[in-house]
Design an enzyme around this catalytic site. Structure first.
Site, PDB file in Angstrom:
ATOM      1  N   ASP A  92      54.908  15.755  -3.959  1.00  0.00           N
ATOM      2  CA  ASP A  92      55.238  16.930  -4.764  1.00  0.00           C
ATOM      3  C   ASP A  92      54.401  16.928  -6.042  1.00  0.00           C
ATOM      4  OD1 ASP A  92      56.639  19.223  -5.494  1.00  0.00           O
ATOM      5  OD2 ASP A  92      58.294  18.116  -6.391  1.00  0.00           O
ATOM      6  N   HIS A 109      46.713  20.862  -3.372  1.00  0.00           N
ATOM      7  CA  HIS A 109      47.019  20.332  -2.035  1.00  0.00           C
ATOM      8  C   HIS A 109      45.836  19.533  -1.493  1.00  0.00           C
ATOM      9  CE1 HIS A 109      50.763  22.436  -1.949  1.00  0.00           C
ATOM     10  NE2 HIS A 109      50.193  23.612  -2.080  1.00  0.00           N
ATOM     11  N   LEU A 203      50.865   0.904  12.528  1.00  0.00           N
ATOM     12  CA  LEU A 203      51.667   1.698  11.595  1.00  0.00           C
ATOM     13  C   LEU A 203      52.060   2.987  12.290  1.00  0.00           C
ATOM     14  CD1 LEU A 203      52.684   2.389   8.606  1.00  0.00           C
ATOM     15  CD2 LEU A 203      50.522   3.590   8.360  1.00  0.00           C
TER      16      LEU A 203
END
Lengths: 317, 249
Positions: A92, A109, A203
């Site tokens: 955020d 972004h 992962l």
């Protein structure tokens, strides 16, 4: 020359680089008897959910991965044994970051891609097994169309450009959320990425896209209802465990995050993994996501390791 | 040679001293800073208690939830005091949660001590979100969380299957957020989503507070109940009233 005649006490204050445990001859300080904890710090071998690690996850004897990037050594203040298995991140602050610089939101972004790559790399190096990232909520569709469109393009290009690297590094990607609203091209990119990386186990990267915690609970209940309808389940057997098995995080062996990191200064969950975060430790960070880096991630992990773990009344230190 | 060794030895001693002095100095600075911050907090707390925040818009906190770690929840007198503080600040609708239901079991005792308080069961939801003249308390435990969602889902399925038995089609679309909200009300989860959730205890987690009601709730860790302060409470509520939420838009 002077250092050769210095007495022992001062030498103790100089910490030599950690020796390479696979190839001791590479160490410039091979004559040192290193401190016991240093032995495991030079080379971090990631944990794997499966018994055999993929070839991409194995490390060369010079301490580098086959992909060519050397794994990040674990910082002194962190303990490998206390590493969370599952870390969730709410990214955020892109908009505010961009606004401060007089840039459009899309630039914020775009700037958020690199910090994500950094965190993924650190998770791979330090044995974190699952990383869930909240990139688009069900509420984000109310943002300006230009911003939403640029986000969709960014998701597509980022996933596309990362597939080869993820395959090489042993990263499995899985996208959760309501994909029906996503553009067709993005959906096929996601399907391709999931298919290409499905056998990786170093992962597990779970990307929450067009996801909402309430949506997740509702879709889980619908899934249970369908099983009831098909005669696979009896109404009397419905309990929280049954619903739990139908949540979108069923894709992982560790569906409950140990640690939630929220960047950008807000102090709320914003409809993210509501069900799964019941006993998760929260770490709220003021740094906007585009500025989030290794230092912030280490702070979050240190904070997690220092805190006393609780499951109800029972203590887990 | 001996002179050279003696000289280097002295140099090391000076070097060690040179390292130790800044270290001790640093420790003194850190200790002083810690002391000043503690004293500062106490003063701030005191000034806040003297109504520093006269223009506090406590009305913005329409519904406040408090999570108390179960071991600390046994300190009922402290929980009562906390409720009284909230009442005096102007926060009238409070939800008290602990995982094991310690507070739920003690609610009669609490109502005896809080003359101005009513249980949420006695109050209609419409009244709850307006500033009433009394305090409304809701008591929750783990059973009101995930288990309540399972019960609510079950209720929807049962209703649906009844319709199905009467010849209607079994409709999966009936299960949507509004239906779930309604079903949760029926199974006993009466309160709305809290605006603010305060966690008292050693953990930074909401310890299983009903997840369905935490979508946009601001979560703040307050530390142990043993060290609760009126000033801290006032400060947190004041800070919350200044927060802008854009709800993802």
């Amino acid at each position: 020359m002077l250092s050769l005649t210095l007495p022992i006490p001062l030498l103790k204050t100089l910490t030599p680089p950690s020796p390479n445990i696979n190839n001791p001859s590479l160490s410039p300080y091979s004559h040192y008897q290193p401190r016991s904890r240093s032995l495991t710090r030079g080379l971090i071998v990631p944990k794997h959910s499966s018994a055999t690690a993929p070839p991409s996850a194995t490390l060369r004897d010079d301490g580098t991965s086959l992909a060519g990037d050397s794994p990040e050594p674990l910082p002194e203040e962190l303990v490998a044994e206390l590493m969370p298995k599952h870390v969730a991140v709410i990214i955020d602050g892109h908009g505010r970051w961009a606004k401060l610089r007089g840039l459009p939101a899309s630039a914020g972004h775009q700037a958020g891609v690199q910090p994500l790559r950094t965190v993924v790399r650190l998770c791979c190096s330090w044995g974190i097994q699952v990383l869930t990232v909240f990139v688009l909520s069900t509420e984000n569709w109310f943002r300006p169309k230009v911003e939403v469109d640029s986000l969709m393009k960014l998701f597509e290009t980022t996933i596309n450009s990362s597939i080869a690297c993820m395959k090489k590094e042993g990263i499995q990607i899985y996208v959760i959320g309501d994909s029906s609203k996503l553009p067709e091209s993005l959906r096929s990119t996601i399907a391709n990425a999931e298919k290409s990386t499905k056998h990786n186990s170093r992962l597990q990267l779970i990307v929450a896209m067009n996801y909402g915690g309430k949506y997740d609970v509702v879709q889980a209940c619908k899934s249970v209802a369908k099983k009831v309808k098909d005669g696979l389940l009896h109404l009397d057997n419905i309990n929280e465990k049954i619903i739990e098995k139908e949540l979108e995080t069923k894709c992982t062996e560790f569906p409950y995050p140990d640690l939630l990191i929220r960047a950008g200064g807000e102090l709320r969950l914003s409809n993210f993994l509501l069900w799964q975060l019941a006993y998760t430790e929260f770490y709220f960070n003021k740094t906007p996501w585009p500025d989030f880096g290794k230092e912030e991630f280490v702070d979050a992990l240190r904070s997690f390791q220092q805190r006393q773990r609780h499951y109800g009344g029972e203590r887990h230190s | 040679m001996i002179l050279c060794f003696w000289f280097s030895f002295r140099l090391v001693q000076v070097g060690n001293l040179g390292l130790q002095l800044p270290w001790y100095f640093l420790q003194i600075i850190v200790s002083a800073w810690y002391f000043i911050s503690v004293v500062g907090n106490l003063f701030e707390s005191y000034f806040i208690s003297l109504k520093k925040y006269k223009s506090l818009h406590s009305g913005k906190v329409r519904y406040l939830a408090i999570v108390i770690e179960s071991e600390e929840a046994y300190q009922i007198s402290k929980v009562v005091k906390l409720s009284q503080w909230l009442d005096s600040i102007g926060v009238k609708n409070v939800c008290l949660y602990d995982m094991n239901g310690v507070l739920k079991k003690s609610k009669e005792t609490m109502f005896q001590k809080l003359k101005n308080a009513k249980s949420i069961e006695e109050v209609s939801e419409v009244v709850t979100l307006h500033a009433p003249d009394h305090m409304t308390l809701e008591f929750l435990s783990y059973l009101d969380g995930k288990e309540a969602v399972a019960k609510a889902a079950n209720l929807i399925f049962v209703e649906n299957s009844k319709r199905h038995n009467l010849g209607g089609e079994l409709d999966l679309q009936i299960l949507l957020e509004p239906q779930m909200n309604k079903a949760l009300q029926i199974v006993g989860s009466k309160g709305p989503e809290p605006d603010l959730l305060l966690v008292y205890g050693p953990v930074r987690s909401h310890l299983g507070f009903p997840a369905w009601r935490l979508r946009y709730t601001e979560i703040i860790h307050m530390g142990s109940l043993n060290f609760m302060r009126y000033g801290s409470l006032m400060k947190v509520i004041n800070n919350f009233t200044k927060v802008h939420q854009n709800y993802g838009t």
